[in-house]
Design a protein around this motif. Structure first.
Motif, PDB file in Angstrom:
ATOM      1  N   LEU B 102      53.411  75.902   9.069  1.00 27.97           N
ATOM      2  CA  LEU B 102      54.585  75.074   9.330  1.00 27.97           C
ATOM      3  C   LEU B 102      54.179  73.745   9.975  1.00 27.97           C
ATOM      4  N   VAL B 103      53.381  73.849  11.038  1.00 29.59           N
ATOM      5  CA  VAL B 103      53.008  72.641  11.788  1.00 29.59           C
ATOM      6  C   VAL B 103      52.179  71.705  10.920  1.00 29.59           C
ATOM      7  N   ILE B 129      58.766  72.853  17.514  1.00 27.74           N
ATOM      8  CA  ILE B 129      58.691  73.881  18.558  1.00 27.74           C
ATOM      9  C   ILE B 129      59.706  74.992  18.287  1.00 27.74           C
ATOM     10  N   THR B 130      60.943  74.603  17.960  1.00 29.24           N
ATOM     11  CA  THR B 130      61.936  75.645  17.674  1.00 29.24           C
ATOM     12  C   THR B 130      61.533  76.421  16.421  1.00 29.24           C
ATOM     13  N   GLY B 131      60.951  75.712  15.439  1.00 25.48           N
ATOM     14  CA  GLY B 131      60.466  76.393  14.230  1.00 25.48           C
ATOM     15  C   GLY B 131      59.426  77.441  14.598  1.00 25.48           C
ATOM     16  N   GLY B 132      58.525  77.077  15.512  1.00 23.72           N
ATOM     17  CA  GLY B 132      57.511  78.025  15.976  1.00 23.72           C
ATOM     18  C   GLY B 132      58.146  79.219  16.651  1.00 23.72           C
ATOM     19  N   PHE B 133      59.126  78.947  17.528  1.00 22.70           N
ATOM     20  CA  PHE B 133      59.828  80.033  18.212  1.00 22.70           C
ATOM     21  C   PHE B 133      60.489  80.970  17.210  1.00 22.70           C
ATOM     22  N   LEU B 134      61.168  80.372  16.223  1.00 26.27           N
ATOM     23  CA  LEU B 134      61.861  81.199  15.233  1.00 26.27           C
ATOM     24  C   LEU B 134      60.864  82.074  14.472  1.00 26.27           C
ATOM     25  N   THR B 135      59.680  81.519  14.148  1.00 24.12           N
ATOM     26  CA  THR B 135      58.643  82.314  13.474  1.00 24.12           C
ATOM     27  C   THR B 135      58.260  83.512  14.331  1.00 24.12           C
ATOM     28  N   PHE B 136      57.978  83.255  15.613  1.00 26.80           N
ATOM     29  CA  PHE B 136      57.554  84.340  16.508  1.00 26.80           C
ATOM     30  C   PHE B 136      58.662  85.380  16.668  1.00 26.80           C
TER      31      PHE B 136
END
Lengths: 235, 260
Positions: B102-103, B129-136
């Motif tokens: 994603l990043v 950052i929110t995309g990363g959170f949603l992935t986790f």
């Protein structure tokens, strides 16, 4: 070496182990026998901590194994069906297991013993059943642990590899190790084991030498002695 | 755990799907920038896609990886390794490699377009950052579902259902309840409702950062008052962290009690 007390395990409504008490002393080859579904693999997996018992305690080398993982450093385990990640190469798998468990130098000798050199760069998904089992054996025997657990070690092996396997097992026994085997090949068990443990309906039905079993069942032949137990209990 | 993480990560990095996912974001970034010709507008369009797609990919990938690596897991279980490190290692391997796709996939085209000299950099960072959170979050939910279901088809079904529930149905029910109770003061309720769903929370966070909250009317003003402050931001991020930690804790709990 291994002490099991009052072990119970059921999967759903199916009671697999129903109060198993077993103690295995250090040194020698022990065969765990029993009809299909008698709980052999469940028993072995409980010792390995892969199956969590409902009740009972298991100790390996005088230590309770509950919530512990370090004791598995003392166990070499050969799983029943060699299910390996298909996209790994044989070489990578061996390196990975060595990385996870610690250094060993035995692997090269075992690879040449089972003539696996030409398969090292092949992916595990493309290997035949017998070749996978040989890789399985290399992974098991390359470490020097005091307890060896083999679940159906003979499956898929050609006669030459079978001889190698028997030699390997005897060599490990000569070092004073404890070896636990399950097998359906009675001639193999008769030839190799010092003592047998017979599981029936989730309980230990018999534990002792093959001679004792023959006297108990009044049979002169080992295979028939086993068959007698089974027919007597299902009649 | 780090060794398992390493092996899971490289295993995924070698698989075709990581590249497909990476290439998809790369293409998406390029196309959006080409069509919008403006960084801020591209960020808004991107938000709408990411908010729905990232959870879906996380869910599907998580479930798929768990079921596909069953053999690997069984091999590891017989080794002297803690169960928690096996499963956390695998979970982190999946989430980190997805976040990286994603990043990098979005970062490269935006950086080339001149993101670092533009004012949109904070909006874009928040989006990532929110995309990363949603992935986790959604990978953890997927692992939970897969751990509790031996049957693959059931596992996939429940996973899709959870995604559908949080991404679409939740909004619908939420909206209907707002209409139904419109005679009452609802600002507090809608605030709480937004906080409880990670997808809604992420969307609101980004929307407010983009300064288009005027479009949201009175509620928007209330939201802005809350989320716009540093207190609101801290609460929202704590909420996202809780959304990651609770499923991760359940992975550890569940894996310790499972038979293999």
């Amino acid at each position: 070496m291994v002490t099991i007390e009052n072990l119970h395990k059921k999967f759903g409504k199916n009671i697999v182990l129903n109060g198993v008490d077993l103690s295995i002393k250090e040194g020698g080859i022990f065969a765990v026998l029993g009809p299909n579904g008698s709980g052999k693999t469940t028993l072995i997996k409980s010792v390995l901590g892969m199956v969590i018992p409902d009740k009972g305690t298991i100790s390996v080398l005088q230590k309770n194994i509950k919530n512990s993982s370090a004791y598995r450093h003392k166990i070499d385990y050969l799983p029943q069906i060699a299910n390996f990640p298909g996209n790994l190469k044989v070489k990578e798998l061996i390196t990975m297991i060595k990385d996870l468990r610690g250094k060993t130098t035995n692997d090269d000798a075992l690879i040449s013993l089972f003539k696996l050199d030409k398969f090292l760069d092949k992916k595990l998904g493309n290997l035949s059943g017998g070749t996978k089992q040989k890789v399985n054996l290399v992974l098991t025997f390359m470490f020097d642990s005091p307890l060896i657990i083999l679940d159906e070690p003979t499956s898929g092996l050609d006669p030459i590899s079978l001889i190698h396997l028997k030699d390997l097992i005897q060599a490990e026994k000569a070092k004073g190790k404890t070896i636990l085997i399950t097998s359906h090949i009675m001639s193999f068990v008769e030839e190799i084991s010092d003592e047998i443990v017979f599981l029936l309906e989730g309980k230990i039905y018999f534990k002792g030498t093959i001679e004792q079993l023959k006297t108990m069942t009044n049979q002169s032949d080992f295979e028939r002695a086993i068959a007698t137990i089974l027919t007597d209990n299902h009649a | 755990m780090l060794k398992i993480l390493k092996y899971s990560f490289f295993d995924l990095m070698r698989s075709r799907w990581s590249y497909v996912y990476f290439a998809f974001y790369l293409l998406l970034g390029i196309v959006l920038l080409f069509l919008n010709n403006d960084l801020s507008k591209a960020v808004i369009t991107l938000m709408n896609i990411i908010i729905v797609l990232v959870p879906l990919i996380g869910t599907i990938f998580g479930v798929m990886y768990y079921y596909n690596s069953k053999e690997f897991t069984e091999l590891l279980l017989a080794q002297p390794l803690k169960r928690s490190s096996i499963f956390l290692g695998q979970y982190l391997g999946v989430s980190i490699s997805l976040s990286m796709s994603l990043v990098l996939g979005l970062g490269i085209p935006f950086a080339l377009y001149g993101l670092f000299n533009s004012s949109a950099i904070w909006d874009f960072s928040l989006l990532i950052i929110t995309g990363g959170f949603l992935t986790f979050i959604f990978t953890a939910l997927a692992f939970n579902i897969a751990l509790s279901n031996e049957n693959k088809i059931k596992g996939f079904g429940y996973a899709i259902l959870v995604w559908l529930l949080l991404a679409i149905i939740y909004d619908g029910v939420f909206l209907m309840s707002l209409i139904l109770f419109e005679d009452y003061p609802l600002d507090k309720l809608s605030l709480v409702g937004t906080m409880l769903n990670p997808i809604d929370l992420s969307r609101t966070l980004i929307l407010l950062k983009l300064d288009i909250s005027a479009l949201l009317g009175y509620t928007g003003a209330v939201f802005k008052q809350f989320f716009g402050t540093s207190f609101g931001l801290i609460v929202s991020f704590s909420m996202l962290i809780i959304w990651v930690s609770l499923p991760v804790m359940r992975i550890v709990y569940k894996s310790k009690r499972k038979d293999f």
